[in-house]
Design a protein around this motif. Structure first.
Motif, short mmCIF file in Angstrom:
data_model
loop_
_atom_site.label_atom_id
_atom_site.label_comp_id
_atom_site.label_asym_id
_atom_site.label_seq_id
_atom_site.Cartn_x
_atom_site.Cartn_y
_atom_site.Cartn_z
N LEU A 97 67.98 40.94 17.74
CA LEU A 97 67.83 39.70 17.00
C LEU A 97 66.54 39.70 16.19
O LEU A 97 66.50 39.20 15.07
CB LEU A 97 67.84 38.50 17.96
N ALA A 98 65.48 40.29 16.75
CA ALA A 98 64.21 40.37 16.03
C ALA A 98 64.36 41.24 14.78
O ALA A 98 63.77 40.95 13.73
CB ALA A 98 63.13 40.93 16.95
N TRP A 99 65.14 42.31 14.90
CA TRP A 99 65.39 43.18 13.74
C TRP A 99 66.11 42.42 12.63
O TRP A 99 65.72 42.47 11.46
CB TRP A 99 66.19 44.41 14.15
N GLN A 100 67.16 41.70 12.99
CA GLN A 100 67.91 40.94 12.00
C GLN A 100 67.03 39.88 11.34
O GLN A 100 67.11 39.67 10.13
CB GLN A 100 69.12 40.28 12.67
N ARG A 101 66.19 39.23 12.13
CA ARG A 101 65.30 38.21 11.59
C ARG A 101 64.30 38.82 10.60
O ARG A 101 64.02 38.25 9.55
CB ARG A 101 64.56 37.49 12.72
N MET A 102 63.76 39.99 10.95
CA MET A 102 62.81 40.64 10.06
C MET A 102 63.46 41.02 8.74
O MET A 102 62.92 40.77 7.65
CB MET A 102 62.22 41.89 10.74
N VAL A 103 64.65 41.62 8.80
CA VAL A 103 65.35 42.03 7.58
C VAL A 103 65.67 40.82 6.71
O VAL A 103 65.48 40.85 5.49
CB VAL A 103 66.63 42.81 7.93
N ASP A 104 66.12 39.74 7.32
CA ASP A 104 66.45 38.52 6.57
C ASP A 104 65.20 37.96 5.89
O ASP A 104 65.25 37.49 4.75
CB ASP A 104 67.07 37.47 7.48
N ALA A 105 64.07 37.99 6.60
CA ALA A 105 62.82 37.47 6.03
C ALA A 105 62.38 38.32 4.84
O ALA A 105 61.91 37.79 3.82
CB ALA A 105 61.72 37.43 7.09
N VAL A 106 62.53 39.64 4.95
CA VAL A 106 62.18 40.54 3.86
C VAL A 106 63.10 40.29 2.66
O VAL A 106 62.64 40.20 1.51
CB VAL A 106 62.25 42.01 4.30
N LYS A 107 64.39 40.15 2.92
CA LYS A 107 65.35 39.91 1.84
C LYS A 107 65.03 38.62 1.09
O LYS A 107 65.07 38.57 -0.15
CB LYS A 107 66.77 39.85 2.40
N ALA A 108 64.74 37.56 1.84
CA ALA A 108 64.46 36.28 1.21
C ALA A 108 63.18 36.35 0.38
O ALA A 108 63.12 35.83 -0.75
CB ALA A 108 64.34 35.19 2.27
N PHE A 109 62.15 37.00 0.91
CA PHE A 109 60.90 37.09 0.18
C PHE A 109 61.05 37.94 -1.08
O PHE A 109 60.53 37.58 -2.15
CB PHE A 109 59.81 37.67 1.08
N ILE A 110 61.76 39.06 -0.97
CA ILE A 110 61.96 39.93 -2.13
C ILE A 110 62.72 39.20 -3.22
O ILE A 110 62.40 39.32 -4.41
CB ILE A 110 62.71 41.22 -1.70
N LEU A 111 63.74 38.42 -2.85
CA LEU A 111 64.49 37.66 -3.85
C LEU A 111 63.56 36.69 -4.58
O LEU A 111 63.56 36.62 -5.81
CB LEU A 111 65.62 36.89 -3.17
#
Length: 303
Positions: A97-111
């Protein structure tokens, strides 16, 4: 992906309206950008902070492709996808779950970062602003979490920096070992080594864990015991092993647990501090890599 779809729509609208966003919409976007940045910064203190640079580079390229996608390849039904994906937490703290949260946070910030650049400069970012580490780097110039030191299972290591303790693996007696935390750039390992039978100052590595995500905690009832949470080195483990829906994955992909027993409470506390210090060094290396990106302020709210 809904956010990326929305970003694609916003970029298309900005192409038609070169005057950019008006005051109210600019404030809304700035607020959204700031929140994505806050969530991104939280992950630097998270379980997978060592994988943030690689994830950022990967997702930057993916986001750019999505934003530049032609309308003819876009399914118009995506506008009807109103249900946002939410991760079921249920109090769980698994590394998956921590991995998924990190990836989602990176995706949102990059966008948000891409759209912010496009709003102000009319272009998308080709490469993220990042400091490069010269040693043990990949093609992108950023050190990979899998390229830390040469120590591997069965290799000989010096015990000079090792801390003596004991550990009991499943179906095994307590074994006298040395624990050796080592950070190298943005990568880090915790080595468990047994004393070499013929070389008193050297040991043989019998187990390895990533430094990131260890979360060392002293047992409340046994102050000489140190509990460690062990996550995977490679997040691809989850895509290989996980089947079914997200909740099933999080339920079955349980983190490993090590309990190290030290001679006394003081030795245990010292070991905890040494491990935390190496984790801090590793995190500082990640912060150094990301510093140009996070310090680059385009002054959106002032325009």
């Amino acid at each position: 992906m809904m956010k990326w779809h929305a970003g694609w729509c916003l970029k298309k609208l900005l192409n038609f309206n070169r005057q950019g966003l008006n005051g109210d919409n600019l404030i809304l976007f700035t607020t959204s950008y700031d929140q994505s940045r806050v969530n991104f910064l939280k992950e630097i203190d998270g379980v997978w902070f060592d994988h943030i640079p690689d994830t950022l580079i990967k997702e930057l390229a993916s986001c750019k492709r999505v934003l530049e996608q032609s309308s003819q390849y876009k399914d118009p039904l995506f506008l009807l996808e109103l249900v946002l994906h939410q991760q079921p937490t249920n109090g769980q703290t698994s590394s998956y779950l921590a991995w998924q949260r990190m990836v989602d946070a990176v995706k949102a910030f990059i966008l948000h970062y891409q759209l912010k650049t496009f709003i102000l400069e009319g272009v998308l970012v080709e490469k993220p602003l990042m400091n490069m580490i010269s040693s043990s780097t990949n093609d992108s110039g950023v050190i990979r979490a899998s390229d830390v030191s040469s120590a591997s299972f069965g290799s000989n290591v010096s015990l000079e920096s090792g801390m003596p303790c004991g550990i009991a693996f499943s179906n095994s007696e307590i074994r006298d070992i040395y624990v050796i935390p080592v950070a190298s750039g943005i990568a880090g390992k915790l080595l468990l080594a047994e004393k070499h039978p013929f070389r008193s100052r050297h040991g043989v590595v019998i187990a390895i864990a990533p430094l990131a995500g260890l979360c060392p905690k002293i047992d409340e009832n046994h102050p000489s015991w140190l509990h460690l949470r062990i996550r995977e080195f490679d997040p691809q483990f989850y895509s290989i092993k996980a089947k079914g829906n997200l909740l099933d994955m999080a339920h079955h992909l349980v983190d490993g647990r090590w309990t190290l027993g030290f001679p006394n409470a003081r030795a245990c506390e010292e070991a905890k501090l040494v491990i935390l210090n190496e984790i801090s060094k590793q995190r500082s290396a990640v912060e150094y890599v990301l510093a140009p990106l996070l310090q680059h302020d385009l002054g959106l709210a002032e325009n």
